[in-house]
Design an enzyme around this catalytic site. Structure first.
Site, mmCIF file in Angstrom:
data_model
loop_
_atom_site.group_PDB
_atom_site.id
_atom_site.type_symbol
_atom_site.label_atom_id
_atom_site.label_comp_id
_atom_site.label_asym_id
_atom_site.label_seq_id
_atom_site.Cartn_x
_atom_site.Cartn_y
_atom_site.Cartn_z
ATOM 1 N N ASP A 197 -44.383 -52.464 45.894
ATOM 2 C CA ASP A 197 -45.141 -52.054 47.073
ATOM 3 C C ASP A 197 -46.605 -52.253 46.719
ATOM 4 O O ASP A 197 -47.160 -51.518 45.903
ATOM 5 C CB ASP A 197 -44.870 -50.594 47.417
ATOM 6 C CG ASP A 197 -45.522 -50.171 48.739
ATOM 7 O OD1 ASP A 197 -46.569 -50.757 49.089
ATOM 8 O OD2 ASP A 197 -45.006 -49.250 49.395
ATOM 9 N N HIS A 198 -47.242 -53.261 47.312
ATOM 10 C CA HIS A 198 -48.587 -53.636 46.869
ATOM 11 C C HIS A 198 -49.610 -52.536 47.093
ATOM 12 O O HIS A 198 -50.688 -52.562 46.487
ATOM 13 C CB HIS A 198 -49.039 -54.936 47.554
ATOM 14 C CG HIS A 198 -49.324 -54.790 49.019
ATOM 15 N ND1 HIS A 198 -48.357 -54.960 49.988
ATOM 16 C CD2 HIS A 198 -50.465 -54.493 49.671
ATOM 17 C CE1 HIS A 198 -48.902 -54.770 51.170
ATOM 18 N NE2 HIS A 198 -50.168 -54.492 51.020
ATOM 19 N N HIS A 260 -44.950 -47.965 52.669
ATOM 20 C CA HIS A 260 -46.362 -47.690 52.389
ATOM 21 C C HIS A 260 -46.739 -46.221 52.615
ATOM 22 O O HIS A 260 -47.309 -45.568 51.735
ATOM 23 C CB HIS A 260 -47.263 -48.562 53.269
ATOM 24 C CG HIS A 260 -47.141 -50.027 53.003
ATOM 25 N ND1 HIS A 260 -46.741 -50.534 51.786
ATOM 26 C CD2 HIS A 260 -47.373 -51.103 53.786
ATOM 27 C CE1 HIS A 260 -46.737 -51.855 51.843
ATOM 28 N NE2 HIS A 260 -47.105 -52.223 53.043
#
Length: 512
Positions: A197-198, A260
């Site tokens: 998950d960036h 996110h």
């Protein structure tokens, strides 16, 4: 009122280059590779985070030579980098880029890959360490994983490591996430799997842990006794950017909330881990998700709001409604906005609501976490001109400007007791310098050194899906009747305002 930067000679430590390895990118000509992975690898090379014994193999269906791929990668870098390029650094890195044209569904592709990896190991000294990065459409994940296993490329032996990176979305719902986890666990051990998950690669996100647990002034007030509520907002000005057909099958709840926003929520709400070891941290995040009160069908109607943008103005330009975007059905029921009220049923957060919202075509591109503290009693000020007290807010801005702000009350100069608000703030760029960052540099580096702290474990994924599954079920059975219900360039549907105003609160005006 800025914070003063205080550092000592021990604050800065050198970071060693990652382990020798070959990074295999499936989907080497895709959007993720162009926009994020190529710039991130360049930034890592510039910062001396890549080993000398390093190479990249890009896999896609396009018939390209190695030189074609290198030239394309250079074009991607020039188009999507956030800073100027040192072309000497790039040329040295690009010479270690190789390309394989193939169909990920065909076993022959993996036999060719196996042969090419052996050649590169000999040429570049990469020692048999392989990092497989799945930058393809999610529908190919299961096929690639199975083919890697059948080709013997997942097996670790003789001290060589094999790791796999899975991009979001990880599954489409709870059942599909469980199925994908099962496919993965049949081929790879959990220690080999890096669900990325960036958002967790952003400095401010990682700093939440340091801010909370490294400051004696913060942790004592981080609970229900002092905090009134928490707001987490991820706002985007863009629409679906030509991905209408993909977004139609996803929507904002799947695309943003279950990954996110839940990552941000767990970092804000978790208990202190026993250490910064990967599993200690992920254990605490799992406890938060387990403590979220499941929404009943009736609660979904009041605690979950969905929206879809109509036509409107963004940055002074007219933009079309979602239903007029290419690839989108003219009567689409897909949500582009979500607002939720969630409660965490544990000792620290009992009766403290967490309000989450995310949407496309909103007025600003910004991601913020806002902590509103409880007000002090008004009794001291009842015989003064002060009519009401302004609550204190702590704001953590994740993007576009990484910063932390604290809003306090202060007396306005003069003979009367009048109150105004002041802010103490710092921006990362001012204090620690600005470095090119896509959000992927730290995460790719961690994959290469085997640190899974910032990655999502199998149970974390399934718990996230469990929290949104009741909402997905109700929304599927009760299609929206009022879409589109907010104009592009506005903050939210009216129902989202009602969601928070029903509790005597309101969404904070985002500062950036």
């Amino acid at each position: 009122m800025p914070f003063k930067k205080v550092m000592n000679s021990n604050d800065v430590s050198s970071v060693q280059p990652a382990d020798p390895c070959v990074m295999v990118i499936f989907g080497a000509t895709g959007d993720l590779t162009k926009r994020k992975l190529i710039p991130a690898l360049y930034n890592m090379a510039y910062a001396h985070l890549l080993p000398k014994e390093f190479a990249v193999i890009g896999i896609a269906r396009s018939p390209l030579s190695d030189d074609d791929f290198r030239q394309q990668a250079g074009q991607y870098l020039q188009e999507f980098t956030t800073d100027s390029v040192d072309w000497q650094v790039w040329e040295q890195l690009a010479q270690r880029f190789y390309y394989l044209s193939g169909n990920v569904k065909e076993p022959d592709t993996y036999q060719q890959l196996k042969e090419q990896l052996a050649q590169i190991d000999e040429q570049c000294g990469t020692t048999g360490n392989y990092l497989f990065y799945l930058a393809t459409e999610p529908r190919f994940f299961g096929e690639i994983i199975s083919q890697l296993g059948q080709a013997g490329l997942a097996q670790e032996q003789d001290g060589h490591w094999r790791r796999i990176v899975i991009e979001k979305p990880f599954g489409h719902d709870l059942n599909s996430a469980r199925q994908l986890n099962k496919i993965l666990s049949n081929i790879f051990r959990e220690e080999q799997i890096y669900r990325i998950d960036h958002y967790l690669g952003k400095e401010t996100v990682q700093n939440i842990l340091v801010f909370r647990f490294g400051n004696g002034i913060v942790e004592p007030v981080w609970n229900r006794q002092y905090i009134d509520h928490v707001q987490i907002t991820v706002a985007e000005t863009v629409g679906v950017e030509g991905r209408g057909s993909y977004y139609e099958s996803v929507g904002a709840l799947r695309d943003m909330v279950q990954n996110h926003l839940f990552q941000l929520l767990t970092l804000v709400a978790m208990e202190p881990p026993t250490s910064f070891e990967a599993d200690a941290l992920r254990d605490e995040k799992s406890k938060v998700m387990k403590a979220i009160s499941p929404l009943t069908p009736e609660e979904v109607l009041f605690c979950a709001v969905r929206g879809q943008y109509g036509k409107g103005m963004i940055d002074g330009k007219q933009v079309p409604a979602y239903r007029n975007e290419p690839g989108v059905a003219p009567d689409s029921k897909t949500e582009t906005f979500v607002a939720l009220k969630l409660m965490i049923d544990n000792w620290r957060w009992a009766d403290v609501p967490f309000y989450l919202r995310t949407g496309k075509r909103l007025p600003k591109r910004i991601t913020e976490i806002i902590i509103q503290f409880k007000q002090v009693p008004f009794s001291l000020f009842r015989q003064t001109p002060v009519e009401h007290l302004t609550p204190n807010f702590l704001t953590m801005c994740i993007q576009p400007c990484e910063s932390i702000q604290l809003q306090l009350s202060a007396k306005v100069p003069g003979p009367k007791i009048q109150m105004g608000t002041v802010q103490m703030s710092f921006e990362y760029a001012d204090y620690f310098g600005k470095t090119p960052n896509t959000g992927y540099e730290t995460l790719i580096y961690d994959c290469m050194i085997g640190d899974s702290t910032l990655f999502v474990r199998a149970d974390n994924v399934e718990l996230n899906w469990s929290a949104v599954q009741p909402i997905l079920d109700i929304w599927q059975s009760l299609p929206p009747h009022d879409f589109p219900n907010y104009a592009a360039g506005t903050w939210e549907p009216k129902a989202a305002e009602v969601l928070i105003e029903r509790d005597g609160r309101q969404w904070r005006l985002l500062h950036s």
